[in-house]
Design a protein around this motif. Structure first.
Motif, PDB file in Angstrom:
ATOM      1  N   ILE A 198       1.939  40.640  12.896  1.00 36.08           N
ATOM      2  CA  ILE A 198       2.534  40.693  11.561  1.00 36.08           C
ATOM      3  C   ILE A 198       3.798  39.856  11.688  1.00 36.08           C
ATOM      4  N   VAL A 199       3.730  38.609  11.268  1.00 39.66           N
ATOM      5  CA  VAL A 199       4.805  37.661  11.547  1.00 39.66           C
ATOM      6  C   VAL A 199       5.493  37.167  10.288  1.00 39.66           C
ATOM      7  N   ASN A 200       5.174  37.762   9.149  1.00 41.72           N
ATOM      8  CA  ASN A 200       5.849  37.406   7.906  1.00 41.72           C
ATOM      9  C   ASN A 200       6.344  38.678   7.236  1.00 41.72           C
ATOM     10  N   GLY A 201       7.650  38.856   7.240  1.00 40.53           N
ATOM     11  CA  GLY A 201       8.231  40.083   6.708  1.00 40.53           C
ATOM     12  C   GLY A 201       8.040  40.247   5.212  1.00 40.53           C
ATOM     13  N   THR A 202       8.019  39.142   4.471  1.00 35.67           N
ATOM     14  CA  THR A 202       7.856  39.219   3.016  1.00 35.67           C
ATOM     15  C   THR A 202       6.522  39.842   2.647  1.00 35.67           C
ATOM     16  N   THR A 203       5.437  39.335   3.223  1.00 41.91           N
ATOM     17  CA  THR A 203       4.117  39.862   2.880  1.00 41.91           C
ATOM     18  C   THR A 203       3.942  41.287   3.383  1.00 41.91           C
ATOM     19  N   ASN A 204       4.554  41.607   4.514  1.00 33.71           N
ATOM     20  CA  ASN A 204       4.437  42.982   4.998  1.00 33.71           C
ATOM     21  C   ASN A 204       5.150  43.943   4.051  1.00 33.71           C
ATOM     22  N   TYR A 205       6.297  43.510   3.546  1.00 31.98           N
ATOM     23  CA  TYR A 205       7.017  44.338   2.574  1.00 31.98           C
ATOM     24  C   TYR A 205       6.167  44.521   1.310  1.00 31.98           C
ATOM     25  N   VAL A 206       5.603  43.426   0.813  1.00 34.47           N
ATOM     26  CA  VAL A 206       4.800  43.484  -0.410  1.00 34.47           C
ATOM     27  C   VAL A 206       3.617  44.425  -0.235  1.00 34.47           C
ATOM     28  N   LEU A 207       2.857  44.272   0.843  1.00 29.48           N
ATOM     29  CA  LEU A 207       1.682  45.115   1.068  1.00 29.48           C
ATOM     30  C   LEU A 207       2.078  46.573   1.309  1.00 29.48           C
ATOM     31  N   ASP A 208       3.198  46.780   1.971  1.00 28.88           N
ATOM     32  CA  ASP A 208       3.676  48.144   2.203  1.00 28.88           C
ATOM     33  C   ASP A 208       4.029  48.822   0.884  1.00 28.88           C
ATOM     34  N   GLU A 251       4.002  42.693  -9.085  1.00 29.82           N
ATOM     35  CA  GLU A 251       5.152  43.584  -9.200  1.00 29.82           C
ATOM     36  C   GLU A 251       5.869  43.730  -7.856  1.00 29.82           C
ATOM     37  N   ALA A 252       5.089  43.845  -6.781  1.00 32.84           N
ATOM     38  CA  ALA A 252       5.692  43.990  -5.455  1.00 32.84           C
ATOM     39  C   ALA A 252       6.400  42.713  -5.027  1.00 32.84           C
ATOM     40  N   VAL A 253       5.830  41.551  -5.367  1.00 36.34           N
ATOM     41  CA  VAL A 253       6.484  40.275  -5.043  1.00 36.34           C
ATOM     42  C   VAL A 253       7.799  40.158  -5.793  1.00 36.34           C
ATOM     43  N   LYS A 254       7.817  40.546  -7.087  1.00 37.46           N
ATOM     44  CA  LYS A 254       9.050  40.488  -7.871  1.00 37.46           C
ATOM     45  C   LYS A 254      10.116  41.388  -7.248  1.00 37.46           C
ATOM     46  N   GLU A 255       9.716  42.555  -6.796  1.00 35.24           N
ATOM     47  CA  GLU A 255      10.664  43.458  -6.143  1.00 35.24           C
ATOM     48  C   GLU A 255      11.222  42.825  -4.869  1.00 35.24           C
ATOM     49  N   ALA A 256      10.346  42.180  -4.086  1.00 31.66           N
ATOM     50  CA  ALA A 256      10.785  41.514  -2.859  1.00 31.66           C
ATOM     51  C   ALA A 256      11.768  40.386  -3.181  1.00 31.66           C
ATOM     52  N   GLN A 257      11.528  39.667  -4.263  1.00 31.77           N
ATOM     53  CA  GLN A 257      12.444  38.603  -4.668  1.00 31.77           C
ATOM     54  C   GLN A 257      13.802  39.175  -5.074  1.00 31.77           C
ATOM     55  N   ASP A 258      13.794  40.276  -5.809  1.00 30.22           N
ATOM     56  CA  ASP A 258      15.045  40.900  -6.243  1.00 30.22           C
ATOM     57  C   ASP A 258      15.880  41.371  -5.059  1.00 30.22           C
ATOM     58  N   VAL A 268      -4.880  50.446   6.588  1.00 24.53           N
ATOM     59  CA  VAL A 268      -3.854  49.797   5.778  1.00 24.53           C
ATOM     60  C   VAL A 268      -4.149  48.296   5.807  1.00 24.53           C
ATOM     61  N   ILE A 269      -3.726  47.594   4.764  1.00 23.70           N
ATOM     62  CA  ILE A 269      -3.936  46.146   4.713  1.00 23.70           C
ATOM     63  C   ILE A 269      -2.678  45.442   5.197  1.00 23.70           C
ATOM     64  N   LYS A 270      -2.858  44.538   6.157  1.00 25.80           N
ATOM     65  CA  LYS A 270      -1.762  43.734   6.694  1.00 25.80           C
ATOM     66  C   LYS A 270      -2.183  42.266   6.696  1.00 25.80           C
ATOM     67  N   LEU A 271      -1.222  41.381   6.474  1.00 31.07           N
ATOM     68  CA  LEU A 271      -1.486  39.960   6.696  1.00 31.07           C
ATOM     69  C   LEU A 271      -1.278  39.695   8.181  1.00 31.07           C
ATOM     70  N   GLY A 308       1.592  51.038  11.532  1.00 32.54           N
ATOM     71  CA  GLY A 308       2.846  51.719  11.232  1.00 32.54           C
ATOM     72  C   GLY A 308       4.026  50.805  11.021  1.00 32.54           C
ATOM     73  N   VAL A 309       3.809  49.503  11.001  1.00 35.82           N
ATOM     74  CA  VAL A 309       4.910  48.549  10.798  1.00 35.82           C
ATOM     75  C   VAL A 309       5.201  48.487   9.307  1.00 35.82           C
ATOM     76  N   ARG A 310       6.380  48.944   8.921  1.00 31.37           N
ATOM     77  CA  ARG A 310       6.710  49.103   7.511  1.00 31.37           C
ATOM     78  C   ARG A 310       7.719  48.068   7.050  1.00 31.37           C
ATOM     79  N   GLY A 311       7.850  47.964   5.731  1.00 24.84           N
ATOM     80  CA  GLY A 311       8.876  47.116   5.134  1.00 24.84           C
ATOM     81  C   GLY A 311       8.765  45.666   5.569  1.00 24.84           C
ATOM     82  N   ALA A 312       9.933  45.055   5.789  1.00 23.75           N
ATOM     83  CA  ALA A 312       9.972  43.629   6.131  1.00 23.75           C
ATOM     84  C   ALA A 312       9.984  43.385   7.633  1.00 23.75           C
TER      85      ALA A 312
END
Length: 449
Positions: free
Chosen positions: A174-184, A195-202, A262-265, A293-297
């Motif tokens: 899991i080497v991209n924190g943005t996508t992990n945050y979005v999927l989490d 909606e999750a991408v917009k939250e990550a941008q904010d 769980v879905i992970k990139l 169990g890797v959460r957030g970013a």
């Protein structure tokens, strides 16, 4: 002691007794990471000097716009928009500007002048790393890039050096924190992708244009670097099969939970008897696997090796301070080589293994099919899978809703044994053509089982 002249722009540290001269550090880029590198060089200068064996003197910072607002920690007297002379006078050049050009030209100029290079530029390394590696080898200088893969997570040095005596079979990351945050967030709140991408941008986790993250380009560059290191074979970003998360729905995430996943990139690099496979795609990871169990970013890389067994490296994979930590670790390493002599590991490509095409990758799949709820449908679907050489591991059936809104359909959730992507694609096409099949709702790979 040799009397040969030192390369232009990079005097060697004196070997005579006494205080060694300061090593000149040039910084290319002063964004989020560059600002933190400059800050830590100033605030931790004494400790870094003790570890390096010589003081580290930040002599200049190359930026595009000298007049742009900066963090108060930045000494504006160090700013310049003329990177060439700055590079020419440095012992160590730190490149955190990103992009292909002018980063590549400046690093090659630094290497030609005898300077060590530290970079966090995964895109350049994945596209044209061999050019830089060859130049550094010819010049006898270091090129270090721990920060290029997973921010503060130490993975480049462990794979390249700590596991040099072992045989690495597979790397899952899991080497991209943005996508992990979005999927989490999709998994924990039921948000749709947008909606999750917009939250990550904010929150500052995602750029205004999140394409590099959500389409998997960032992860693919890191997969290429990891595959090259792990399997001693040159792997470029063009060799990496890439699929982003833009097709993942809240429904996919909810079904993953129901089936214990769980879905992970994931960035995946593995060695098979036929060669090296490198790919990036969303995958179902069993909840029992450490990566689940890797959460957030956060980032995590799971390494499978013959002698060492399973290893996982976990931590913050993005952000100014975490990435600067990895950059400065490389700076200290390069500085010690300047003081004591020698250089770090060179590019290792002795294996020169074949790079497998995307269709040759073998993995398990979970296919969700909406079908007419009547006897014999499962048998028809199973027969098509068998005809295409895809073996069923498990089948689960749940009520579904037909196109008219009535409950006249069923969801078949089919988990397969390992199959090639080519075989699975042919199977899905054939299943979609069956009369009782309303829709192929989802096709996801299963990794880490």
């Amino acid at each position: 002691m040799s009397s040969a002249a030192a390369p232009q722009g990079a005097s060697t540290v004196p070997e005579a007794p006494g205080e060694p001269r300061a090593l000149r550090v040039a910084l290319l880029g002063c964004g989020v990471v560059g600002t933190q590198v400059a800050r830590l060089l100033a605030t931790h200068g004494d400790a870094l000097a003790a570890r390096a064996g010589a003081p580290l003197d930040l002599v200049g910072i190359a930026v595009r716009d000298v007049a742009a607002p900066r963090d108060p920690a930045i000494d504006r007297a160090l700013l310049t928009d003329d990177a060439g002379p700055l590079v020419d006078g440095a012992d160590i050049v730190v490149e955190v500007m990103g992009g292909i050009e002018p980063a590549r030209s400046l690093m090659l100029r630094a290497i030609a002048g005898g300077a060590a290079v530290v970079t966090a530029n995964k895109a350049l390394l994945a596209e044209d790393g061999p050019t830089l590696y060859r130049a550094a080898d010819a010049a006898g200088v270091d090129i270090c890039f721990e920060a290029a893969v997973a921010g503060a997570v130490p993975i480049v040095r462990p794979v390249r050096e700590s596991l040099a005596g072992d045989h690495v079979r597979r790397v899952l990351g899991i080497v991209n924190g943005t996508t992990n945050y979005v999927l989490d967030r999709m998994a924990t709140t039921g948000l749709e992708l947008e909606e999750a991408v917009k939250e990550a941008q904010d929150l500052g986790y995602a750029e205004a244009d999140p394409t590099a993250d959500v389409e998997g380009y960032d992860a693919a560059a890191k997969a290429a670097i990891l595959a090259s290191l792990a399997f001693h074979t040159r792997v470029s970003i063009t060799d990496v099969a890439r699929e982003g998360i833009t097709a993942v729905t809240a429904d996919d995430v909810a079904w993953a939970t129901q089936t214990g996943h769980v879905i992970k990139l994931l960035a995946i690099a593995e060695q098979t008897p036929d060669g090296v496979s490198a790919r990036v795609h969303p995958a179902l990871v069993p909840t029992t696997h450490p990566l689940a169990g890797v959460r957030g970013a956060f980032n995590a890389i799971f390494v499978e090796a013959d002698a060492a067994g399973d290893l996982m490296f976990y931590g913050q994979g993005a952000g100014g301070a975490p990435t600067a930590s990895a950059v400065l670790g490389d700076v200290v390493s390069a500085a010690r080589h300047r003081v004591l002599g020698g250089k770090g590991p060179q590019e290792s490509t002795y294996a020169d293994l074949p790079i497998l095409p995307p269709g040759a990758a073998t993995t398990r799949y979970q296919v969700r099919v909406l079908v007419a709820d009547r006897p014999g449908v499962l048998a028809q679907v199973a027969r098509v899978l068998a005809e295409n050489g895809v073996s069923i591991e498990a089948v689960r059936q749940a009520p579904g809703t037909g196109g008219d809104g009535s409950t006249v359909a069923a969801n078949l959730i089919i988990t397969t044994h390992a199959a090639t992507e080519a075989a699975l694609a042919a199977t899905v096409d054939a299943v979609a053509g069956l009369g009782p099949v309303h829709e192929i709702t989802s096709v996801l790979r299963v990794e880490g089982a």
